[in-house]
Write an enzyme that holds these catalytic residues in place. Structure first.
Site, PDB file in Angstrom:
ATOM      1  N   ILE A  16      -7.406  -3.100  -5.063  1.00 28.73           N
ATOM      2  CA  ILE A  16      -7.553  -4.446  -6.129  1.00 28.73           C
ATOM      3  C   ILE A  16      -8.995  -4.758  -5.997  1.00 28.73           C
ATOM      4  O   ILE A  16      -9.864  -5.013  -7.051  1.00 28.73           O
ATOM      5  CB  ILE A  16      -7.021  -6.163  -5.748  1.00 28.73           C
ATOM      6  CG1 ILE A  16      -5.050  -5.756  -6.140  1.00 28.73           C
ATOM      7  CG2 ILE A  16      -7.002  -7.275  -6.547  1.00 28.73           C
ATOM      8  CD1 ILE A  16      -4.230  -6.951  -5.060  1.00 28.73           C
ATOM      9  N   ASP A  62     -17.461  -7.920   8.198  1.00 30.90           N
ATOM     10  CA  ASP A  62     -16.050  -9.073   8.422  1.00 30.90           C
ATOM     11  C   ASP A  62     -16.073  -9.373   7.940  1.00 30.90           C
ATOM     12  O   ASP A  62     -17.210 -10.608   8.172  1.00 30.90           O
ATOM     13  CB  ASP A  62     -16.368  -8.139   9.485  1.00 30.90           C
ATOM     14  CG  ASP A  62     -15.644  -7.792  10.713  1.00 30.90           C
ATOM     15  OD1 ASP A  62     -14.367  -8.675  10.197  1.00 30.90           O
ATOM     16  OD2 ASP A  62     -14.722  -7.954  11.847  1.00 30.90           O
ATOM     17  N   ASN A  89     -11.339 -11.604  -1.787  1.00 31.43           N
ATOM     18  CA  ASN A  89     -11.003 -10.221  -1.700  1.00 31.43           C
ATOM     19  C   ASN A  89      -9.906  -9.676  -0.624  1.00 31.43           C
ATOM     20  O   ASN A  89      -8.915  -9.115  -0.069  1.00 31.43           O
ATOM     21  CB  ASN A  89     -10.501  -9.838  -2.820  1.00 31.43           C
ATOM     22  CG  ASN A  89      -8.888  -7.717  -2.541  1.00 31.43           C
ATOM     23  OD1 ASN A  89      -7.883  -8.486  -3.046  1.00 31.43           O
ATOM     24  ND2 ASN A  89      -9.563  -6.968  -2.700  1.00 31.43           N
ATOM     25  N   SER A 139      -0.665 -14.223  -2.333  1.00 33.91           N
ATOM     26  CA  SER A 139       0.031 -13.253  -2.549  1.00 33.91           C
ATOM     27  C   SER A 139       1.165 -13.329  -2.889  1.00 33.91           C
ATOM     28  O   SER A 139       1.534 -14.473  -3.129  1.00 33.91           O
ATOM     29  CB  SER A 139       0.796 -12.011  -1.058  1.00 33.91           C
ATOM     30  OG  SER A 139       1.396 -11.639  -0.912  1.00 33.91           O
ATOM     31  N   TYR A 153       1.958 -12.836   7.513  1.00 37.02           N
ATOM     32  CA  TYR A 153       1.521 -12.938   6.559  1.00 37.02           C
ATOM     33  C   TYR A 153       1.529 -14.085   5.079  1.00 37.02           C
ATOM     34  O   TYR A 153       0.912 -13.968   4.620  1.00 37.02           O
ATOM     35  CB  TYR A 153       1.239 -11.180   5.422  1.00 37.02           C
ATOM     36  CG  TYR A 153       0.730 -10.683   5.155  1.00 37.02           C
ATOM     37  CD1 TYR A 153      -0.464 -10.629   5.030  1.00 37.02           C
ATOM     38  CD2 TYR A 153       1.495 -10.909   3.637  1.00 37.02           C
ATOM     39  CE1 TYR A 153      -0.928 -10.113   3.534  1.00 37.02           C
ATOM     40  CE2 TYR A 153       1.218 -10.830   2.387  1.00 37.02           C
ATOM     41  CZ  TYR A 153      -0.155 -10.047   2.453  1.00 37.02           C
ATOM     42  OH  TYR A 153      -1.148  -9.668   1.018  1.00 37.02           O
ATOM     43  N   LYS A 157      -0.891 -16.817   3.673  1.00 38.20           N
ATOM     44  CA  LYS A 157      -1.142 -16.320   1.839  1.00 38.20           C
ATOM     45  C   LYS A 157      -0.119 -17.944   0.996  1.00 38.20           C
ATOM     46  O   LYS A 157      -1.170 -18.691   0.623  1.00 38.20           O
ATOM     47  CB  LYS A 157      -0.527 -15.056   1.500  1.00 38.20           C
ATOM     48  CG  LYS A 157      -1.437 -13.723   1.816  1.00 38.20           C
ATOM     49  CD  LYS A 157      -2.699 -13.776   1.268  1.00 38.20           C
ATOM     50  CE  LYS A 157      -2.926 -12.495   1.771  1.00 38.20           C
ATOM     51  NZ  LYS A 157      -4.296 -12.502   1.168  1.00 38.20           N
ATOM     52  N   THR A 188      -2.203   0.263  -4.078  1.00 40.22           N
ATOM     53  CA  THR A 188      -3.404   0.187  -3.362  1.00 40.22           C
ATOM     54  C   THR A 188      -2.538   1.110  -1.634  1.00 40.22           C
ATOM     55  O   THR A 188      -1.539   1.390  -1.642  1.00 40.22           O
ATOM     56  CB  THR A 188      -3.088  -1.219  -2.827  1.00 40.22           C
ATOM     57  OG1 THR A 188      -2.692  -2.020  -2.008  1.00 40.22           O
ATOM     58  CG2 THR A 188      -3.984  -2.025  -3.960  1.00 40.22           C
TER      59      THR A 188
END
Length: 241
Positions: A16, A62, A89, A139, A153, A157, A188
């Site tokens: 993305i 990083d 991103n 997300s 995760y 988000k 991806t």
């Protein structure tokens, strides 16, 4: 066209992020991207943009490292002299159920997906031009149930979505807008091994294209979106589970 404007895409070497960098360059922005693990992919993005007549640089950074984040902003300013759009991103996915989830994976996810996002925004807006744009890539797991093993995760988000909603108030006096894109499954590296399992869960019966996310990002970066800020926009084909 935006030939004088500059965009910095954190995590712009692949997927993305690379699509967003290419789209913004196509729209006339001078572009900087950051990378952490694939210098070859980052150089491919830069080379493609340059072949098409654009300007781009790649910066190793990083997103778990506060000094590296600040250095990426400084290098962008040194090269181009200004910053108008920041796209955050960079992110990691470390799946696992709660019984087995490792502390190191928890710390890494929060360091990159939450702390790193905040620090990237903080560094970018310090010198961003009035009327600038900040775009985060979240997300759809922030608002939809994902799957077993996705809780950390999803939590990270959801934190981004809340962060964006509230940072909009901090940035409004400078007319800087900030919005969050919440993609569903997109083609991806992250989803390559899961396409067959994911596709049946998408009502449109396909996964998204990076270019579709990039189109939304390009709109948020432009003048037409000037009245939108603090929003999270879900783009996931109606994903359900």
């Amino acid at each position: 066209m935006n030939h004088e404007k500059v965009a910095l895409v954190f995590g712009g070497a692949r997927g993305i992020g690379a699509a967003i960098a290419a789209r913004l360059a196509h729209d006339g922005y001078r572009v900087a991207i950051t990378w952490v693990s694939r210098p070859d992919r980052a150089q491919d993005v830069v080379s493609t943009i340059e072949r098409q007549g654009g300007q781009a640089i790649a910066i190793e950074a990083d997103s778990a490292d506060a000094a590296a984040i600040q250095a990426a902003v400084d290098k962008t300013l040194h090269r181009y002299g200004r910053l108008d759009v920041a796209v955050v991103n960079a992110g990691v996915l470390r799946p696992g159920t709660i019984e087995e989830y490792a502390l190191a994976d928890l710390d890494t996810t929060l360091a990159v997906n939450v702390r790193g996002v905040f620090l990237a925004i903080q560094a970018a807006v310090k010198t961003m031009a009035e009327g600038g744009r900040v775009i985060t890539i979240g997300s759809n797991t922030a608002v939809r149930t994902g799957h077993a093993g996705s809780s950390v995760y999803a939590m990270s988000k959801a934190a981004v979505a809340s962060m964006v909603q509230n940072l909009a108030l901090d940035l409004a006096p400078r007319r800087i807008t900030i919005n969050n894109i919440q993609p569903g499954p997109v083609a991806t590296d992250m989803t390559a091994s899961m396409v067959d399992q994911i596709t049946p869960l998408v009502p449109l019966q396909r996964i998204g294209k990076p270019e579709e996310i990039a189109s939304l990002a390009a709109w948020l970066a432009g003048e037409s979106s000037g009245y939108m800020t603090g929003s999270s926009l879900t783009i996931d084909g109606g994903f359900v589970l």
